[in-house]
Design a protein around this motif. Structure first.
Motif, PDB file in Angstrom:
ATOM      1  N   PRO A   1      -7.749  13.779   0.952  1.00  0.00           N
ATOM      2  CA  PRO A   1      -6.489  14.023   1.662  1.00  0.00           C
ATOM      3  C   PRO A   1      -5.446  12.933   1.468  1.00  0.00           C
ATOM      4  N   ILE A   2      -5.902  11.709   1.191  1.00  0.00           N
ATOM      5  CA  ILE A   2      -4.970  10.586   1.051  1.00  0.00           C
ATOM      6  C   ILE A   2      -5.309   9.764  -0.186  1.00  0.00           C
ATOM      7  N   GLY A   3      -4.289   9.400  -0.919  1.00  0.00           N
ATOM      8  CA  GLY A   3      -4.417   8.421  -1.994  1.00  0.00           C
ATOM      9  C   GLY A   3      -3.690   7.153  -1.575  1.00  0.00           C
ATOM     10  N   ILE A   4      -4.192   6.013  -2.003  1.00  0.00           N
ATOM     11  CA  ILE A   4      -3.535   4.734  -1.695  1.00  0.00           C
ATOM     12  C   ILE A   4      -3.438   3.927  -2.980  1.00  0.00           C
ATOM     13  N   CYS A   5      -2.220   3.640  -3.380  1.00  0.00           N
ATOM     14  CA  CYS A   5      -2.010   2.770  -4.539  1.00  0.00           C
ATOM     15  C   CYS A   5      -1.767   1.362  -4.016  1.00  0.00           C
ATOM     16  N   VAL A   6      -2.573   0.419  -4.469  1.00  0.00           N
ATOM     17  CA  VAL A   6      -2.481  -0.973  -4.023  1.00  0.00           C
ATOM     18  C   VAL A   6      -1.807  -1.780  -5.126  1.00  0.00           C
ATOM     19  N   THR A   7      -0.722  -2.451  -4.768  1.00  0.00           N
ATOM     20  CA  THR A   7       0.040  -3.211  -5.751  1.00  0.00           C
ATOM     21  C   THR A   7       0.090  -4.685  -5.374  1.00  0.00           C
ATOM     22  N   CYS A   8       0.566  -5.490  -6.319  1.00  0.00           N
ATOM     23  CA  CYS A   8       0.674  -6.939  -6.110  1.00  0.00           C
ATOM     24  C   CYS A   8       2.071  -7.395  -6.532  1.00  0.00           C
ATOM     25  N   ASP A   9       2.818  -7.961  -5.589  1.00  0.00           N
ATOM     26  CA  ASP A   9       4.126  -8.542  -5.873  1.00  0.00           C
ATOM     27  C   ASP A   9       3.921 -10.027  -6.143  1.00  0.00           C
ATOM     28  N   ARG A  10       3.879 -10.399  -7.400  1.00  0.00           N
ATOM     29  CA  ARG A  10       3.535 -11.757  -7.787  1.00  0.00           C
ATOM     30  C   ARG A  10       4.668 -12.753  -7.539  1.00  0.00           C
TER      31      ARG A  10
ATOM     32  N   LYS B   1      -0.015  14.127  -6.299  1.00  0.00           N
ATOM     33  CA  LYS B   1      -1.432  13.978  -6.667  1.00  0.00           C
ATOM     34  C   LYS B   1      -1.729  14.687  -7.988  1.00  0.00           C
ATOM     35  N   GLN B   2      -1.152  15.860  -8.180  1.00  0.00           N
ATOM     36  CA  GLN B   2      -1.373  16.589  -9.435  1.00  0.00           C
ATOM     37  C   GLN B   2      -0.823  15.808 -10.618  1.00  0.00           C
ATOM     38  N   LYS B   3       0.284  15.139 -10.415  1.00  0.00           N
ATOM     39  CA  LYS B   3       0.871  14.333 -11.488  1.00  0.00           C
ATOM     40  C   LYS B   3      -0.053  13.167 -11.833  1.00  0.00           C
ATOM     41  N   ILE B   4      -0.595  12.534 -10.808  1.00  0.00           N
ATOM     42  CA  ILE B   4      -1.541  11.433 -11.025  1.00  0.00           C
ATOM     43  C   ILE B   4      -2.807  11.950 -11.687  1.00  0.00           C
ATOM     44  N   LYS B   5      -3.259  13.135 -11.282  1.00  0.00           N
ATOM     45  CA  LYS B   5      -4.466  13.738 -11.867  1.00  0.00           C
ATOM     46  C   LYS B   5      -4.271  13.993 -13.355  1.00  0.00           C
ATOM     47  N   ARG B   6      -3.086  14.422 -13.748  1.00  0.00           N
ATOM     48  CA  ARG B   6      -2.826  14.635 -15.173  1.00  0.00           C
ATOM     49  C   ARG B   6      -2.892  13.312 -15.934  1.00  0.00           C
ATOM     50  N   GLY B   7      -2.432  12.237 -15.290  1.00  0.00           N
ATOM     51  CA  GLY B   7      -2.547  10.917 -15.912  1.00  0.00           C
ATOM     52  C   GLY B   7      -3.997  10.509 -16.087  1.00  0.00           C
ATOM     53  N   PHE B   8      -4.825  10.811 -15.072  1.00  0.00           N
ATOM     54  CA  PHE B   8      -6.257  10.530 -15.183  1.00  0.00           C
ATOM     55  C   PHE B   8      -6.877  11.343 -16.321  1.00  0.00           C
ATOM     56  N   ASP B   9      -6.580  12.630 -16.378  1.00  0.00           N
ATOM     57  CA  ASP B   9      -7.181  13.500 -17.398  1.00  0.00           C
ATOM     58  C   ASP B   9      -6.901  12.980 -18.802  1.00  0.00           C
ATOM     59  N   GLN B  10      -5.681  12.517 -19.027  1.00  0.00           N
ATOM     60  CA  GLN B  10      -5.327  11.984 -20.343  1.00  0.00           C
ATOM     61  C   GLN B  10      -6.137  10.725 -20.651  1.00  0.00           C
ATOM     62  N   ALA B  11      -6.190   9.812 -19.686  1.00  0.00           N
ATOM     63  CA  ALA B  11      -6.918   8.555 -19.891  1.00  0.00           C
ATOM     64  C   ALA B  11      -8.421   8.801 -20.010  1.00  0.00           C
ATOM     65  N   HIS B  12      -8.917   9.790 -19.282  1.00  0.00           N
ATOM     66  CA  HIS B  12     -10.339  10.127 -19.321  1.00  0.00           C
ATOM     67  C   HIS B  12     -10.729  10.622 -20.712  1.00  0.00           C
TER      68      HIS B  12
ATOM     69  N   PHE C   1       0.850  -1.190   0.000  1.00  0.00           N
ATOM     70  CA  PHE C   1       0.000   0.000   0.000  1.00  0.00           C
ATOM     71  C   PHE C   1       0.885   1.239   0.000  1.00  0.00           C
ATOM     72  N   ILE C   2       0.850   1.994  -1.074  1.00  0.00           N
ATOM     73  CA  ILE C   2       1.614   3.235  -1.166  1.00  0.00           C
ATOM     74  C   ILE C   2       0.680   4.381  -0.763  1.00  0.00           C
ATOM     75  N   VAL C   3       0.981   5.026   0.346  1.00  0.00           N
ATOM     76  CA  VAL C   3       0.145   6.115   0.862  1.00  0.00           C
ATOM     77  C   VAL C   3       0.629   7.431   0.268  1.00  0.00           C
ATOM     78  N   VAL C   4      -0.256   8.133  -0.419  1.00  0.00           N
ATOM     79  CA  VAL C   4       0.092   9.353  -1.146  1.00  0.00           C
ATOM     80  C   VAL C   4      -0.546  10.554  -0.451  1.00  0.00           C
ATOM     81  N   ARG C   5       0.288  11.483   0.020  1.00  0.00           N
ATOM     82  CA  ARG C   5      -0.208  12.702   0.670  1.00  0.00           C
ATOM     83  C   ARG C   5       0.241  13.966  -0.069  1.00  0.00           C
ATOM     84  N   ASP C   6       1.351  13.899  -0.767  1.00  0.00           N
ATOM     85  CA  ASP C   6       1.979  15.058  -1.387  1.00  0.00           C
ATOM     86  C   ASP C   6       1.122  15.633  -2.519  1.00  0.00           C
ATOM     87  N   ALA C   7       0.873  16.943  -2.469  1.00  0.00           N
ATOM     88  CA  ALA C   7       0.000  17.605  -3.449  1.00  0.00           C
ATOM     89  C   ALA C   7       0.581  17.540  -4.861  1.00  0.00           C
ATOM     90  N   GLU C   8       1.875  17.691  -4.974  1.00  0.00           N
ATOM     91  CA  GLU C   8       2.505  17.658  -6.301  1.00  0.00           C
ATOM     92  C   GLU C   8       2.366  16.279  -6.939  1.00  0.00           C
TER      93      GLU C   8
END
Length: 224
Positions: free
Chosen positions: A103-112, A65-76, A56-63
């Motif tokens: 306030p918090i983002g959480i990226c959930v990953t899988c180590d196969r 989040k903005q980078k992730i938001k730009r990724g969403f906007d492109q995919a959207h 679980f990657i806990v994301v708090r940093d605003a910058e």
């Protein structure tokens, strides 16, 4: 340990009142104690061969989040082109994430490869570790609702955008990016149901007794 009637009812209430939250997030911080309870609940999900493949990657940093938001906007924007006519118009009006607002983002990953190449229970169905990680997401979602926290799953984003923003190695699978936070309110029904995107199916239509039965489609003739 036996479950009491009140405890049973609380579980069902949590399940039925769970929502995919997109636009009701508040900026109020989440206490570390509550966050740890939610993440610990996720960590107690069932897993194939008890391999516990999630992180679980806990994301708090605003910058970040903005980078992730730009990724969403492109995919959207890409996704919008896959729909046509009225469906596309409705899609473009939908609020489908709360990346910056929560306030918090959480990226959930899988180590196969966490416990080696041969995993008890994954010898035939290799994808069982991914399914186990999805169980962790569901645990997290229900625990969040029990804490009166909203959670939204952002699926409209390329893995490459999350890898770049969160420095996730190529050998680690990305399962979910989640937005977590306090909310103004929880909707009575799922938003897509309320807006008419799709109705909720009757539970009886998805239960098959004894063997698979094809879906029954009423013909125009049968109405005569």
């Amino acid at each position: 340990m036996e479950i009491t009637t009140n405890e049973r009812d609380a579980v069902y209430k949590t399940i039925f009142s769970r929502r995919d939250v997109r636009g009701q997030f508040l900026s109020d911080p989440i206490s570390e104690e509550v966050l740890m309870r939610v993440l610990t609940a996720a960590h107690h999900a069932p897993s194939v061969g008890f391999m516990q493949p999630w992180d679980f990657i806990v994301v708090r940093d605003a910058e970040t989040k903005q980078k992730i938001k730009r990724g969403f906007d492109q995919a959207h924007a890409e996704s919008a082109e896959m729909f046509s006519d009225e469906r596309q118009a409705l899609y473009k009006r939908l609020k489908l994430e709360g990346i910056v607002e929560s306030p918090i983002g959480i990226c959930v990953t899988c180590d196969r490869n966490r416990t080696g190449p041969v995993v008890l229970g994954r010898t035939i169905k290799q994808e069982m570790d991914l399914y186990s990680t999805v169980c962790a997401v569901q645990n997290l979602w229900l625990a969040a609702r029990a804490e009166n926290l909203g959670l939204g799953w952002v699926s409209i984003i390329h893995d490459s955008a999350l890898r770049d923003a969160l420095e996730i190695p190529e050998e680690i699978d990305i399962v979910a990016y989640l937005c977590l936070g306090h909310v103004e309110h929880f909707k009575d029904k799922p938003e897509l149901e309320t807006l008419g995107w799709l109705p909720r199916r009757d539970v009886n239509s998805v239960i098959h007794e004894g063997k698979w039965k094809p879906e029954q489609v009423e013909s125009a003739e049968s109405d005569k």
